[in-house]
Enzyme design. Structure first.
Site, PDB file in Angstrom:
ATOM      1  CG  MET A   1      -1.569   1.255   1.510  1.00  0.00           C
ATOM      2  SD  MET A   1      -2.729   1.340   2.903  1.00  0.00           S
ATOM      3  CE  MET A   1      -2.902  -0.269   3.514  1.00  0.00           C
ATOM      4  N   PRO A   2       0.893   2.012  -1.081  1.00  0.00           N
ATOM      5  CG  PRO A   2       1.038   2.535  -3.330  1.00  0.00           C
ATOM      6  CD  PRO A   2       0.272   1.715  -2.355  1.00  0.00           C
ATOM      7  CG  PHE A   3       1.506   6.920   3.710  1.00  0.00           C
ATOM      8  CD1 PHE A   3       0.207   7.021   4.167  1.00  0.00           C
ATOM      9  CD2 PHE A   3       2.421   7.878   4.092  1.00  0.00           C
ATOM     10  CE1 PHE A   3      -0.172   8.063   4.996  1.00  0.00           C
ATOM     11  CE2 PHE A   3       2.053   8.927   4.924  1.00  0.00           C
ATOM     12  CZ  PHE A   3       0.753   9.011   5.378  1.00  0.00           C
TER      13      PHE A   3
END
Length: 74
Positions: A1-3
Site C-alpha cells: 500500500m503506497p503512502f
C-alpha cells in the site's frame, strides 16, 4: 500500500489538492501497477511564516515592496 506525503509551502485550493491527489494516484497506478484504492496521500500545508530558505522566512522574502517587516533586498 503506497503512502505518499506531500508538503507544500503556502496553501492550495481544494480543487488543486484534488488534482494533485488524482495525478499522484494515476502515476502510481500507471508506473507501479498499484491499486488506486490502496494509494494513500496526505497533503500538509506549511505556513510561509513557518518555512525558511536562504536564511530568511519565505513570508519575508515574498513580501510586497514597502512592507516594513520585509527583509532588505540585495
Amino acid at each position: 500500500m503506497p503512502f505518499v506525503s506531500i508538503r507544500m509551502a503556502g496553501s492550495a485550493t481544494r480543487a488543486q489538492k484534488a488534482a494533485i491527489v488524482d495525478d499522484v494516484t494515476r502515476s502510481l497506478v500507471t508506473r507501479r501497477g498499484k491499486n488506486p484504492a490502496a494509494v494513500q496521500i496526505v497533503i500538509e500545508e506549511v505556513s510561509l511564516e513557518n518555512y525558511g530558505a536562504g536564511g530568511q522566512l519565505i513570508a519575508d522574502r515574498d513580501s510586497p515592496k514597502g512592507d516594513a517587516n520585509a527583509a532588505p533586498s540585495r
